[in-house]
Design an enzyme around this catalytic site. Structure first.
Site, PDB file in Angstrom:
ATOM      1  N   ASP A 194      83.873  41.169 111.836  1.00 27.76           N
ATOM      2  CA  ASP A 194      83.285  42.075 111.014  1.00 27.76           C
ATOM      3  C   ASP A 194      82.553  43.067 111.748  1.00 27.76           C
ATOM      4  O   ASP A 194      81.850  43.567 111.258  1.00 27.76           O
ATOM      5  CB  ASP A 194      81.986  41.287 110.281  1.00 27.76           C
ATOM      6  CG  ASP A 194      81.589  42.042 108.841  1.00 27.76           C
ATOM      7  OD1 ASP A 194      82.397  42.577 108.469  1.00 27.76           O
ATOM      8  OD2 ASP A 194      80.900  41.400 108.090  1.00 27.76           O
TER       9      ASP A 194
ATOM     10  N   ASP B   5      81.463  46.041 109.183  1.00 24.40           N
ATOM     11  CA  ASP B   5      82.501  47.094 109.443  1.00 24.40           C
ATOM     12  C   ASP B   5      82.956  47.707 108.164  1.00 24.40           C
ATOM     13  O   ASP B   5      83.780  48.758 108.139  1.00 24.40           O
ATOM     14  CB  ASP B   5      83.658  46.597 110.263  1.00 24.40           C
ATOM     15  CG  ASP B   5      84.336  45.169 109.489  1.00 24.40           C
ATOM     16  OD1 ASP B   5      83.995  45.200 108.459  1.00 24.40           O
ATOM     17  OD2 ASP B   5      85.295  44.555 110.203  1.00 24.40           O
TER      18      ASP B   5
ATOM     19  N   ASP C 161      84.956  47.103 105.877  1.00 24.64           N
ATOM     20  CA  ASP C 161      86.405  47.224 105.472  1.00 24.64           C
ATOM     21  C   ASP C 161      86.649  46.407 104.244  1.00 24.64           C
ATOM     22  O   ASP C 161      87.939  46.021 104.004  1.00 24.64           O
ATOM     23  CB  ASP C 161      87.166  46.389 106.791  1.00 24.64           C
ATOM     24  CG  ASP C 161      86.829  44.990 107.082  1.00 24.64           C
ATOM     25  OD1 ASP C 161      86.117  44.372 106.336  1.00 24.64           O
ATOM     26  OD2 ASP C 161      87.268  44.376 107.964  1.00 24.64           O
TER      27      ASP C 161
ATOM     28  N   ASN D 190      95.553  40.624 111.545  1.00 25.55           N
ATOM     29  CA  ASN D 190      95.465  40.274 109.962  1.00 25.55           C
ATOM     30  C   ASN D 190      94.923  39.036 109.749  1.00 25.55           C
ATOM     31  O   ASN D 190      95.188  38.671 108.406  1.00 25.55           O
ATOM     32  CB  ASN D 190      96.769  40.581 110.054  1.00 25.55           C
ATOM     33  CG  ASN D 190      97.931  39.688 110.546  1.00 25.55           C
ATOM     34  OD1 ASN D 190      97.501  38.648 111.155  1.00 25.55           O
ATOM     35  ND2 ASN D 190      99.183  39.916 110.493  1.00 25.55           N
TER      36      ASN D 190
ATOM     37  N   ASP E 145      87.231  37.726 106.526  1.00 23.07           N
ATOM     38  CA  ASP E 145      87.471  38.700 107.741  1.00 23.07           C
ATOM     39  C   ASP E 145      87.485  37.996 109.045  1.00 23.07           C
ATOM     40  O   ASP E 145      86.456  37.113 109.268  1.00 23.07           O
ATOM     41  CB  ASP E 145      86.321  39.613 107.528  1.00 23.07           C
ATOM     42  CG  ASP E 145      86.576  41.120 108.289  1.00 23.07           C
ATOM     43  OD1 ASP E 145      87.818  40.960 109.074  1.00 23.07           O
ATOM     44  OD2 ASP E 145      85.959  42.035 108.294  1.00 23.07           O
TER      45      ASP E 145
ATOM     46  N   SER F 227      86.801  37.092  83.450  1.00 20.76           N
ATOM     47  CA  SER F 227      85.838  36.095  84.048  1.00 20.76           C
ATOM     48  C   SER F 227      87.004  34.870  83.807  1.00 20.76           C
ATOM     49  O   SER F 227      86.538  34.087  84.704  1.00 20.76           O
ATOM     50  CB  SER F 227      84.763  35.922  82.850  1.00 20.76           C
ATOM     51  OG  SER F 227      85.350  35.812  81.586  1.00 20.76           O
TER      52      SER F 227
ATOM     53  N   GLU G  28     103.570  36.692 116.659  1.00 24.01           N
ATOM     54  CA  GLU G  28     103.564  37.279 115.212  1.00 24.01           C
ATOM     55  C   GLU G  28     104.824  37.842 115.210  1.00 24.01           C
ATOM     56  O   GLU G  28     105.534  38.003 113.911  1.00 24.01           O
ATOM     57  CB  GLU G  28     102.527  38.421 115.125  1.00 24.01           C
ATOM     58  CG  GLU G  28     102.443  39.305 113.845  1.00 24.01           C
ATOM     59  CD  GLU G  28     101.722  38.426 112.909  1.00 24.01           C
ATOM     60  OE1 GLU G  28     100.751  37.638 113.152  1.00 24.01           O
ATOM     61  OE2 GLU G  28     102.078  38.743 111.555  1.00 24.01           O
TER      62      GLU G  28
ATOM     63  N   ASN H 157      95.590  35.956 110.143  1.00 20.57           N
ATOM     64  CA  ASN H 157      96.444  34.917 109.472  1.00 20.57           C
ATOM     65  C   ASN H 157      96.384  33.629 110.547  1.00 20.57           C
ATOM     66  O   ASN H 157      97.250  32.787 110.239  1.00 20.57           O
ATOM     67  CB  ASN H 157      98.026  35.361 108.949  1.00 20.57           C
ATOM     68  CG  ASN H 157      98.477  36.096 110.132  1.00 20.57           C
ATOM     69  OD1 ASN H 157      98.268  35.890 111.419  1.00 20.57           O
ATOM     70  ND2 ASN H 157      99.962  36.330 109.882  1.00 20.57           N
TER      71      ASN H 157
END
Lengths: 122, 425
Positions: B53, B31, B33, B74, B50, B108, B90, B76
């Site tokens: 997707d 997707d 994103d 989101n 994600d 790095s 939520e 979570n």
């Protein structure tokens, strides 16, 4: 310069092969074969190509104590000394001097009709 | 063979070259994103996994869509209706709390570069130590998932020892609603010059749709480190440093949601590397005890592939000069950080004092060399990552005490009870 990363990888690989061979009391060619066999399939092909091309030089190492991994990689043309640059070495320099050992080994390889072209390792 | 010249593979090659090679974005991201369900190739090891997707509207760190009544927008792990009050979870568990994502703009060290020392130790070579070689290559030899800023898991790999803690885990601990809201956009070799357009490094935050974030700007060495034989000529000057950092801050002000924070860290003093390792044997020399770290440093310099000629050098004057320049660059960063007025975030500067990490480790009975990556003799080890996260956190708490207090979510226990590990990672 002087072969850069390719040179560094070559020195490490040859050195490891030499050490593995000593540990398992086998030839250096078998040592490097052993290392290749540890790698996952997709990395084995590259490793085996290296072994195939490097075998004559790796065999020389068994007969000449002065052929260090640095010298072997010079013989393989993966390490070299560019004009105006110093010769790079990871391991102690061989007593007769790097240049002399490389020259003598090249002569021996030529007598045995061994051609070593620069490896196309990308 | 340049694969982009092959007709069938051209598009795929371009995708890999630009999206992965240049932009450092996940390759497997249907997707687009910038979040992925695949772990490596800049996927979920680098940024929150994600949850879908197939929709660019669903990704970690965003403000919940319709309070996640049905879908977890989101990522979570908190969604659905709370039956006790007939409101979305939520809303009841997260809405009244202050959210804070974690983003790293780094190098790095931030990405946690690590090459398994077993690969360089003949006596330890085996099938087992190469088991994860594909993952390691796909992650560019970095281990962001166990790093100091965005680490989220303890190592399960035999080739990486040591515990994990991170800024992200601490912010998540304060508020479980921050679950999966992290991005590690660090790139090996990154410096202030190529960071002044953070867009190139896959940084991703939307001012209107996403929650605020704590951005760590941590470039601890590459502005003074390079592999050139005339290394000093290639070091960043203080004026360049100021310009570069200012440019990054201006860019961030157009991207970060209001209420965010940017924490800039100073550069490290790399003299500790040579001082600590000069008499130690490198793993490649273990068998015959014939290769010490200065040999490796000189060899890499000779081939001009050293990550840092300035500090990985037996020339003491050069090492001192490099540290002096690094200290000057830190002061330049500090000056910009204290004078810049952003519209959407507050900027803070903290020193990167590795000596504090060393002191902590020594107090626990450890030795300094254990804090340095054994193969490259340059990067911080897993133990150093763990302790650095603690030092970083203490500095942040000291500089932003009220902010940190305000980030606590009183509903954490209930979130744990209802949602468990919130979908993990």
């Amino acid at each position: 310069v002087n072969g850069g990363t390719t040179c560094a990888v070559c020195s490490l690989l040859v050195s490891l092969a030499e050490q593995v061979a000593e540990i398992h009391n086998e030839t250096i060619v078998h040592g490097i074969d052993r290392i290749c066999s540890f790698l996952p399939g997709k990395f084995q092909a590259t490793c085996n190509t290296f072994v195939e091309i490097a075998t004559p030089i790796l065999m020389e190492m068994a007969f000449d104590e002065f052929i260090t991994p640095d010298v072997a990689c010079q013989l393989l043309n993966l390490c070299y000394t560019e004009p105006g640059q110093q010769t790079c070495h990871l391991f102690p320099l061989p007593n007769p001097g790097m240049e002399r050992v490389v020259k003598k080994a090249r002569q021996r390889l030529e007598l045995k009709n061994t051609k070593v072209d620069r490896l196309g390792i990308d | 063979v340049d694969c982009s010249t092959l007709p069938i593979l051209k598009e795929l090659c371009e995708l890999i070259k630009t999206r992965f090679g240049d932009d450092h974005l996940p390759i497997i991201d249907v997707d687009q994103d910038r979040f992925s369900q695949y772990k490596t190739l800049r996927g979920s090891h680098w940024r929150g996994k994600d949850c879908s997707d197939l929709s660019a509207e669903l990704y970690p760190g965003r403000k919940a869509l319709r309070q996640d009544e049905v879908l977890d927008s989101n990522c979570n792990g908190i969604y659905g209706m709370d039956p006790s009050v007939l409101k979305p979870f939520e809303e009841t568990l997260c809405s009244g709390t202050k959210r804070m994502g974690t983003i790293l703009l780094g190098d790095s060290a931030g990405a946690h570069f690590h090459i398994p020392p077993e690969w360089f130790t003949a006596s330890e070579l085996s099938l087992e130590v190469f088991r994860d070689v594909a993952m390691i290559v796909e992650n560019e030899f970095d281990w962001p998932m166990t790093s100091a800023v965005t680490g989220y898991m303890n190592s399960t790999w035999s080739v990486l020892n040591g515990p994990t803690n991170s800024l992200y885990l601490r912010l998540r601990e304060l508020n479980h609603c921050n679950h999966r809201d992290f991005q590690n956009t660090a790139v090996n070799g990154a410096n202030s010059r190529n960071m002044n357009s953070s867009d190139q490094y896959g940084f991703n935050r939307d001012q209107s749709h996403d929650h605020p974030a704590m951005v760590i700007y941590s470039l601890i060495g590459n502005d003074v480190c390079n592999g050139h034989s005339d290394t000093i000529n290639h070091m960043t000057t203080t004026e360049q440093m100021k310009r570069n950092f200012l440019s990054t801050l201006k860019y961030l002000d157009t991207k970060l949601p209001n209420g965010s924070y940017v924490i800039a860290t100073g550069l490290a003093d790399g003299r500790i590397l040579y001082d600590t390792l000069k008499n130690r044997v490198h793993p490649i020399g273990q068998w015959r005890h014939d290769v010490k770290y200065p040999d490796v440093y000189n060899y890499l310099s000779c081939l001009e592939v050293s990550p840092c000629n300035g500090w990985m050098s037996s020339n003491e004057s050069l090492r001192n000069f490099t540290s002096e320049r690094a200290a000057n660059l830190s002061r330049a960063l500090q000056q910009v950080a204290t004078s810049y007025n952003a519209n959407n975030f507050e900027v803070k500067f903290i020193e990167f004092d590795f000596q504090t990490v060393v002191d902590k480790w020594k107090a626990l009975g450890g030795e300094t060399w254990q804090l340095i990556e054994p193969v490259d003799g340059f990067h911080p080890s897993q133990i150093a990552m763990y302790l650095s996260s603690e030092v970083l956190w203490q500095e942040i708490v000291q500089q932003l005490p009220d902010v940190i207090k305000s980030l606590t979510n009183p509903n954490n226990a209930r979130i744990r009870a209802v949602f468990g590990d919130q979908g993990g990672y």
